[in-house]
Design a protein around this motif. Structure first.
Motif, PDB file in Angstrom:
ATOM      1  N   ARG A  42      -3.543   4.248   4.286  1.00 31.75           N
ATOM      2  CA  ARG A  42      -3.267   4.075   5.655  1.00 31.75           C
ATOM      3  C   ARG A  42      -4.228   2.483   6.836  1.00 31.75           C
ATOM      4  NH1 ARG A  42      -2.011   7.807   9.370  1.00 31.75           N
ATOM      5  NH2 ARG A  42      -3.722   7.515  11.336  1.00 31.75           N
ATOM      6  N   GLY A  43      -5.363   2.841   5.663  1.00 35.85           N
ATOM      7  CA  GLY A  43      -6.136   1.528   6.301  1.00 35.85           C
ATOM      8  C   GLY A  43      -6.432   0.175   6.052  1.00 35.85           C
ATOM      9  N   LEU A  44      -5.576  -0.088   4.789  1.00 33.90           N
ATOM     10  CA  LEU A  44      -5.932  -0.841   3.859  1.00 33.90           C
ATOM     11  C   LEU A  44      -5.603  -2.612   4.240  1.00 33.90           C
ATOM     12  CD1 LEU A  44      -6.573  -0.632   1.075  1.00 33.90           C
ATOM     13  CD2 LEU A  44      -4.098  -0.843   0.127  1.00 33.90           C
ATOM     14  N   PRO A  45      -4.307  -2.751   5.491  1.00 37.84           N
ATOM     15  CA  PRO A  45      -3.887  -3.436   6.016  1.00 37.84           C
ATOM     16  C   PRO A  45      -5.102  -4.270   6.528  1.00 37.84           C
ATOM     17  CG  PRO A  45      -2.529  -2.535   6.227  1.00 37.84           C
ATOM     18  CD  PRO A  45      -3.354  -0.989   4.888  1.00 37.84           C
ATOM     19  N   ARG A  46      -6.192  -3.766   7.196  1.00 42.71           N
ATOM     20  CA  ARG A  46      -7.004  -3.827   7.906  1.00 42.71           C
ATOM     21  C   ARG A  46      -8.542  -4.281   7.277  1.00 42.71           C
ATOM     22  NH1 ARG A  46      -3.549  -1.535  10.899  1.00 42.71           N
ATOM     23  NH2 ARG A  46      -2.091  -2.272  12.684  1.00 42.71           N
ATOM     24  N   LEU A  47      -8.518  -3.976   6.011  1.00 45.30           N
ATOM     25  CA  LEU A  47     -10.416  -4.123   5.369  1.00 45.30           C
ATOM     26  C   LEU A  47     -10.069  -5.351   4.757  1.00 45.30           C
ATOM     27  CD1 LEU A  47      -9.772  -1.047   2.946  1.00 45.30           C
ATOM     28  CD2 LEU A  47     -11.461  -1.017   4.601  1.00 45.30           C
ATOM     29  N   GLY A  48     -11.376  -6.024   5.216  1.00 43.85           N
ATOM     30  CA  GLY A  48     -11.680  -7.386   5.426  1.00 43.85           C
ATOM     31  C   GLY A  48     -12.447  -7.889   4.687  1.00 43.85           C
ATOM     32  N   PRO A  49     -12.994  -8.960   4.217  1.00 41.25           N
ATOM     33  CA  PRO A  49     -14.657  -8.995   3.986  1.00 41.25           C
ATOM     34  C   PRO A  49     -15.434  -8.505   4.514  1.00 41.25           C
ATOM     35  CG  PRO A  49     -13.287 -11.288   4.207  1.00 41.25           C
ATOM     36  CD  PRO A  49     -12.403  -9.980   5.024  1.00 41.25           C
ATOM     37  N   GLY A  50     -16.214  -7.903   2.837  1.00 46.70           N
ATOM     38  CA  GLY A  50     -17.463  -7.413   3.578  1.00 46.70           C
ATOM     39  C   GLY A  50     -17.350  -5.806   3.857  1.00 46.70           C
ATOM     40  N   ASP A  51     -16.213  -5.067   3.675  1.00 48.25           N
ATOM     41  CA  ASP A  51     -16.361  -3.812   4.484  1.00 48.25           C
ATOM     42  C   ASP A  51     -16.795  -3.409   3.096  1.00 48.25           C
ATOM     43  OD1 ASP A  51     -15.342  -4.650   7.333  1.00 48.25           O
ATOM     44  OD2 ASP A  51     -13.454  -4.115   6.717  1.00 48.25           O
ATOM     45  N   ARG A  52     -16.964  -2.412   2.668  1.00 51.05           N
ATOM     46  CA  ARG A  52     -17.788  -1.382   1.911  1.00 51.05           C
ATOM     47  C   ARG A  52     -16.396  -0.231   1.563  1.00 51.05           C
ATOM     48  NH1 ARG A  52     -21.077  -5.008   2.138  1.00 51.05           N
ATOM     49  NH2 ARG A  52     -22.887  -4.992   1.083  1.00 51.05           N
ATOM     50  N   TYR A  78       3.822  -1.520   2.969  1.00 49.14           N
ATOM     51  CA  TYR A  78       3.784  -1.850   3.750  1.00 49.14           C
ATOM     52  C   TYR A  78       4.885  -3.166   4.165  1.00 49.14           C
ATOM     53  CZ  TYR A  78       0.642  -3.441   8.215  1.00 49.14           C
ATOM     54  OH  TYR A  78       0.803  -2.647  10.012  1.00 49.14           O
ATOM     55  N   PRO A  79       5.013  -2.595   5.507  1.00 44.53           N
ATOM     56  CA  PRO A  79       4.781  -1.014   6.702  1.00 44.53           C
ATOM     57  C   PRO A  79       5.268   0.067   6.161  1.00 44.53           C
ATOM     58  CG  PRO A  79       5.847  -2.766   8.031  1.00 44.53           C
ATOM     59  CD  PRO A  79       6.237  -3.220   6.378  1.00 44.53           C
ATOM     60  N   PRO A  80       4.292   1.099   7.069  1.00 41.38           N
ATOM     61  CA  PRO A  80       4.606   2.560   6.599  1.00 41.38           C
ATOM     62  C   PRO A  80       6.254   2.732   6.546  1.00 41.38           C
ATOM     63  CG  PRO A  80       2.815   2.456   7.688  1.00 41.38           C
ATOM     64  CD  PRO A  80       3.515   1.338   8.025  1.00 41.38           C
ATOM     65  N   HIS A  81       6.910   3.598   5.482  1.00 38.72           N
ATOM     66  CA  HIS A  81       7.400   4.070   5.124  1.00 38.72           C
ATOM     67  C   HIS A  81       8.982   3.096   4.777  1.00 38.72           C
ATOM     68  CE1 HIS A  81       7.023   7.565   7.520  1.00 38.72           C
ATOM     69  NE2 HIS A  81       6.502   7.302   8.240  1.00 38.72           N
TER      70      HIS A  81
END
Length: 220
Positions: A132-142, A190-193
């Motif tokens: 769900r959140g993959l597109p919004r993960l950015g550099p440094g996120d764990r 992406y996008p969903p569906h």
């Protein structure tokens, strides 16, 4: 109140709600287009363009296969199922959340590939799915990965997108093939569906925790 006036108010309220909903959908669509543009522009030329800035040998302690993945900051997680797929081909085989067995295990100095549907076929799974959140993960996120009795923490290097019509190209397939270094690669549509784009997140290990249980903040 006069019946005619009541009907007028009902119509006015209906038009207002419809207009408000259309406006909100328009804003969401504009934001989504902006996100997609940013992800497409972020795409590197080749996996070798991304390298671990602080390579270490700590993952040699890992003994086990990936069974669970989590994005702690987003509160999202998935249990993982193994699948067998040929990374020498253009196969992007996936499920709700799967570990591509031929990609290898953490600690073997390989590109560990994990993929998932967007959305999950199971609504209950989708409510907490990391994809769900993959597109919004950015550099440094764990990102945390459970393998055997070990929990590996990764730091995101980059998230980007590839158009679906290019997914079978050698340049795209290279992202799920061996890269010659220790890394984690996550993939979803992406996008969903839809399957208009492949969103890819690449992360490198930063810490290893030996434990027979999940960290206390992992949802059971």
């Amino acid at each position: 109140m006069n019946p005619l006036r009541q009907w007028i108010w009902v119509i006015v309220a209906g038009v207002f709600v419809f207009t408000l909903g259309a406006g909100m959908r328009g804003v969401a669509q504009t934001e989504q287009r902006g996100l997609i543009t940013g992800l497409l522009n972020a795409r590197p030329d080749h996996p070798n363009a991304l390298r671990d800035p602080n390579p270490s040998g700590t993952l040699s302690k890992v003994t086990g296969v990936p069974t669970r993945i989590e994005a702690p900051a987003l509160g999202l997680w998935n249990a993982l199922m193994p699948v067998y797929t040929d990374h020498a081909s253009s196969s992007w085989r996936t499920g709700d959340a799967v570990w591509h067995v031929p990609s290898g295990v953490p600690g073997a100095g390989q590109n560990v590939v994990i993929a998932g549907h967007s959305p999950s076929r199971d609504p209950q799974t989708w409510s907490h799915a990391i994809f769900r959140g993959l597109p919004r993960l950015g550099p440094g996120d764990r990102i945390r990965l459970k393998a055997g009795s070990t929990t590996i923490t990764y730091a995101v290097a980059l998230t980007f997108a590839i158009p679906a019509e290019q997914a079978d190209s050698p340049e795209a397939v290279a992202w799920i093939a061996p890269t010659g270094d220790e890394r984690l690669t996550l993939i979803t549509c992406y996008p969903p569906h839809t399957a208009d784009y492949r969103v890819i997140t690449v992360a490198f290990p930063v810490a290893v925790q030996e434990s027979d249980t999940y960290p206390k903040d992992w949802e059971k």
